[in-house]
Design an enzyme around this catalytic site. Structure first.
Site, mmCIF file in Angstrom:
data_model
loop_
_atom_site.group_PDB
_atom_site.id
_atom_site.type_symbol
_atom_site.label_atom_id
_atom_site.label_comp_id
_atom_site.label_asym_id
_atom_site.label_seq_id
_atom_site.Cartn_x
_atom_site.Cartn_y
_atom_site.Cartn_z
ATOM 1 C CG ASP A 104 -0.140 0.197 2.548
ATOM 2 O OD1 ASP A 104 1.099 0.314 2.516
ATOM 3 O OD2 ASP A 104 -0.788 0.237 3.616
ATOM 4 C CG ASP A 147 1.489 3.093 4.864
ATOM 5 O OD1 ASP A 147 0.421 2.639 5.264
ATOM 6 O OD2 ASP A 147 2.425 2.376 4.424
ATOM 7 C CG ASP A 178 -3.274 2.267 5.179
ATOM 8 O OD1 ASP A 178 -4.386 1.987 4.686
ATOM 9 O OD2 ASP A 178 -2.499 1.419 5.652
#
Ligand code: CTP
Ligand code: MN
Ligand code: MN
Ligand code: MN
Length: 362
Positions: free
Chosen positions: A205, A207, A286
């Site tokens: 992902d 962040d 995120d």
């Protein structure tokens, strides 16, 4: 292999926060095996043994050269009998029979497959496995299974999400974030954290931590979500509003999530061309937006690695009588909160040498 005595008798610390661990791993054959054992322990609900294998792997990652013999492991911390037996077998035979056995194990393989879906953790994976399910198709056609919203998105975009995010894609997402913030609040800034801040080339992902002007942090994430929705780039969002309380003491339980305003997203990243025939692909993002004065603690906490964070807290508590979490640092002796403007300040309060983000790949 290079001999370890290249670094003279400098002892290796049992705390990851006292080791400098870059991405250059000279002991991959050992650490990959130990990580299989760690994951298998995690899948069996054996957290102690899981952490033991993870710590052992982490110590080996920090070494400046490859282990030459299993005897060298005797003077290293965190290497228990189980880990040392594995190193011995790999040194002798080139591989570990236990690791191979696990990798061929139906339960391990199925748990790993199910856990690769966004929104599916070991508990859900196990419940599916225990019902005799072994493939995604079986899960998706089983009438008694009700997927939650996160899992539904996880299956829907599985192909996209399982392709690692590149550094270039992370940079493109950062521009998307900057564009959104420029529209919402031009004095807010965004910083990449997590694995990419530690120098990784790929991540599962991206962040981001947002630095908002004082008192504005709680409004930022809902506004970003609204903006992405209006641009038709939001595929999934789970927003968790802040439950942060200034007076709360740090939580010693590492597993507890922080209380900042944050969100877990799936966004469309524009691409030139695609295997799927679309001009975008789904990427996990995120976001966290701490209050301004907590920014350094949040940045330190979200940079990772997970084991580095865990050991920072353990070191603070056991060696310094201080409590650290993503929100703050508290001195139990003087009963005071210790202020910090930068990550360096936090290391200094803990009496630790500063470890650069790219040296935190423990
Ligand atoms: N983190 C956290 N609270 C959360 C989620 C994540 O404090 N609710 C922290 C983790 O402890 C970790 C960091 O955020 O230190 C990044 O987490 P993650 O994205 O899962 O891992 P990465 O190290 O970035 O690895 P990857 O490249 O695979 O994303
Ligand atoms: Mn080296
Ligand atoms: Mn990450
Ligand atoms: Mn993350």
């Amino acid at each position: 292999c290079v001999h370890l005595s290249a670094t003279p008798e400098s002892a290796v610390s049992p705390y990851a926060c006292q080791r400098r661990t870059t991405l250059e791993n000279h002991n991959k054959i050992f650490t990959e095996a130990l990580e299989v054992l760690a994951l298998n322990s995690e899948f069996s609900g054996n957290q102690g043994s899981c952490l033991g294998f993870r710590r052992a792997a982490s110590v080996l990652k920090s070494l400046p050269a490859a282990l030459r013999s299993p005897e060298e492991a005797l003077r290293l911390p965190c290497l228990g009998d189980n880990s040392r037996a594995v190193l011995e077998e790999i040194c002798e035979c080139g591989s570990s029979s236990r690791v191979e056995e696990i990798q061929n194990d139906q339960r391990y393989r199925t748990m790993k497959l199910f856990c690769s879906v966004f929104g599916v953790g070991p508990k859900t994976a196990e419940s599916w496995f225990c019902r005799g399910l072994k493939t995604f198709e079986q899960v998706l056609t089983e009438p008694s299974i009700r997927l939650n919203r996160m899992q539904t998105a996880g299956f829907l975009f599985y192909e996209d999400i399982s392709v690692p995010v590149s550094r270039a894609e992370a940079a493109a997402l950062k521009m998307m974030m900057e564009e959104a913030l420029l529209f919402i609040n031009p004095s807010a800034t965004v910083t990449i954290t997590g694995g990419f801040r530690r120098g990784k080339e790929f991540g599962h992902d991206v962040d981001f931590i947002i630095k908002a002007p004082e008192g504005q942090e709680d409004r930022i994430l809902p506004a970003v979500i609204k903006r992405f929705k209006s641009q038709n780039v939001l595929l999934y969002s789970d927003f968790q509003k802040s439950t942060f309380d200034l007076r709360q003491l740090p939580n010693h339980r590492f597993e507890a999530m922080d209380r900042f305003s944050k969100c877990f997203l799936l966004v469309k990243l524009q691409m030139q061309e695609s295997r799927t025939g679309r001009n975008w692909r789904a990427v996990r993002v995120d976001l966290v937006a701490p209050p301004l004065e907590r920014f350094p603690y949040a940045l330190l906490g979200w940079t990772g690695s997970t084991l580095f964070e865990r050991d920072l807290r353990r070191f603070a508590r056991l060696e310094r009588g201080k409590l650290l979490d993503n929100h703050t640092l508290y001195d139990k002796t003087t009963k005071t909160f210790l202020p910090a403007n930068t990550e360096e300040d936090i290391f200094q309060h803990l009496g630790l040498e500063y470890i650069e983000p790219w040296q935190r790949n423990a």
